[in-house]
Design an enzyme around this catalytic site. Sequence first.
Site, short mmCIF file in Angstrom:
data_model
loop_
_atom_site.label_atom_id
_atom_site.label_comp_id
_atom_site.label_asym_id
_atom_site.label_seq_id
_atom_site.Cartn_x
_atom_site.Cartn_y
_atom_site.Cartn_z
NE ARG A 185 -2.65 -1.38 3.53
CZ ARG A 185 -2.98 -2.58 4.03
NH1 ARG A 185 -3.75 -3.40 3.33
NH2 ARG A 185 -2.56 -2.95 5.21
CG PHE A 237 -10.74 -8.04 -5.60
CD1 PHE A 237 -11.77 -8.96 -5.46
CD2 PHE A 237 -10.11 -7.92 -6.84
CE1 PHE A 237 -12.16 -9.76 -6.53
CE2 PHE A 237 -10.50 -8.72 -7.91
CZ PHE A 237 -11.52 -9.64 -7.76
CG ASP A 244 -14.79 -5.66 -1.17
OD1 ASP A 244 -13.55 -5.86 -1.10
OD2 ASP A 244 -15.63 -6.49 -0.74
CB ALA A 266 -14.09 -7.64 -9.06
CG ASP A 326 -5.19 -7.58 -2.61
OD1 ASP A 326 -4.72 -8.73 -2.72
OD2 ASP A 326 -5.25 -6.96 -1.52
CB CYS A 368 -3.35 -13.83 -1.07
SG CYS A 368 -5.10 -14.12 -1.27
N1 SAH Z 1 -6.77 -4.87 -0.87
C1 SAH Z 1 -7.39 -5.07 0.41
C2 SAH Z 1 -7.60 -6.54 0.74
C3 SAH Z 1 -8.45 -7.28 -0.27
S1 SAH Z 1 -9.06 -8.82 0.31
C4 SAH Z 1 -6.54 -4.37 1.50
O1 SAH Z 1 -5.41 -3.95 1.22
O2 SAH Z 1 -7.02 -4.24 2.63
C5 SAH Z 1 -10.13 -9.30 -0.94
C6 SAH Z 1 -11.48 -8.58 -0.99
O3 SAH Z 1 -12.17 -9.06 -2.14
C7 SAH Z 1 -12.42 -8.84 0.18
O4 SAH Z 1 -12.73 -7.61 0.80
C8 SAH Z 1 -13.68 -9.46 -0.45
O5 SAH Z 1 -14.89 -8.95 0.12
C9 SAH Z 1 -13.56 -9.01 -1.88
N2 SAH Z 1 -14.22 -9.84 -2.90
C10 SAH Z 1 -14.31 -11.19 -2.97
N3 SAH Z 1 -14.91 -11.58 -4.11
C11 SAH Z 1 -15.21 -10.45 -4.80
C12 SAH Z 1 -15.81 -10.19 -6.06
N4 SAH Z 1 -16.22 -11.16 -6.86
N5 SAH Z 1 -15.94 -8.90 -6.45
C13 SAH Z 1 -15.51 -7.88 -5.67
N6 SAH Z 1 -14.93 -8.08 -4.47
C14 SAH Z 1 -14.77 -9.33 -4.03
#
Ligand code: SAH
Length: 390
Positions: free
Chosen positions: A207, A223, A244, A274, A294, A334
């Site tokens: 970040r 995400f 998200d 997404a 992410d 991840c």
């Molecule tokens: N980048 C963030 C962490 C992301 S974790 C940080 O730095 O804090 C992954 C995220 O993807 C989660 O919040 C989850 O709710 C979201 N997610 C999961 N499937 C998704 C989808 N199909 N579309 C959008 N978001 C999604």
Amino acid sequence: MIEVVLRKPKPGAFRPGHPWVYRSQIGRVGGKPAPGDLVAVSSASGRFLGTGYFNDKSEITVRILTRDPGPIDKDFFLARMEKAAALRQRFVKDTNAFRLVSSEADDLPGLIVDRYGEVLVVQFLTCGMDRLREPALLAARAVFSPSGIYERSDSSSRRLEGLEARTGWVEQHCGAQVVVQERGIRARVSFGEGHKTGWYLDQRENRCLLADLAGGGEALDVFCYEGGFGLHLASRGVKVLGIDIQEEAVKRGEEHRRLNGIPEELLQFQTANAFDALRSFEKEKKKFDLVILDPPSFVKKKSAIEGAVAGYKELLLRSMKLAAPGGLLAVFSCSYHVDESLLMQIAMSAALDAHKTLKVIRFLKQSADHPVNPFIPETYYLKGFLFSVS
Ligand code: SAH
């Protein structure tokens, strides 16, 4: 202590320094250890390899805790935790929210300890570590001097180990929430809520890095969870849209924007899938100077790789089309099974289809408080690339 004797390893199968003993590696068990019991592991030739904990419900039937003879008690945990603390003291800068103990990577398989201000959030992931809860907590109290300990043992791995979830305060001389800071960015964490232990600590350095490199323009944070990347970017004047699927996460992202005094024009959020969002931006011919992908771990098991590859490819392909000329694209995986080389192959395949060229500006990995032990490849789970796309 019951003895577990390994088979002679097949050529190439020996993994020196790896604490996991799979069921298939075991030749003989000298008794009937209960799940979580400590066992003495030795090689086929009778050499002592270490003390570990046993659970025949898991394919990883033994996890070795130490290669030295000696008890697994409070002092054992003290020594490991002091080592872990020293590493953080040296390498974790400018935050009061970070991982203190990262399971296998800190030689304490099955134990997570995260610091949020003065409070610890702990997770016992395996049956064996759960049985060692008392000495582990005693040591954590002594080494980290917290004002509260919240247990968040609710990961799905516990079910595989035959354990119920356990959550709640172990001790509390503090509030139910804390505002943590990450290089000047503030975030409110409510104990017991949110993903993981509350915040994606492993992405902290990325970040900060992206905020340093972005250099203005417009960014799409796909995400986005509770706004992590977007908050850092917007605080540097980048205009960000965070996406998200979880309404609750997006709501907290909004709260974090206000908490940091970032104007609404600079940071907005959308609750959306997404895949749908990227598709409609593509239709609208939107362009972004930076796209961040992410996603959550699409693959928990090796067998699910194919679906995940297709998912990553679609995300990458659409994001490349959204990148402004010379724009940046950060992509992360991840899940251990989508490793650096597979992620790069998918990116290359997407670039070919999108008629784009890629340059790697940075190879990305999990933050220093989630160390990688090269003898345990599974500890290198978060990897990514920052591409320039043209
Ligand atoms: N980048 C963030 C962490 C992301 S974790 C940080 O730095 O804090 C992954 C995220 O993807 C989660 O919040 C989850 O709710 C979201 N997610 C999961 N499937 C998704 C989808 N199909 N579309 C959008 N978001 C999604």
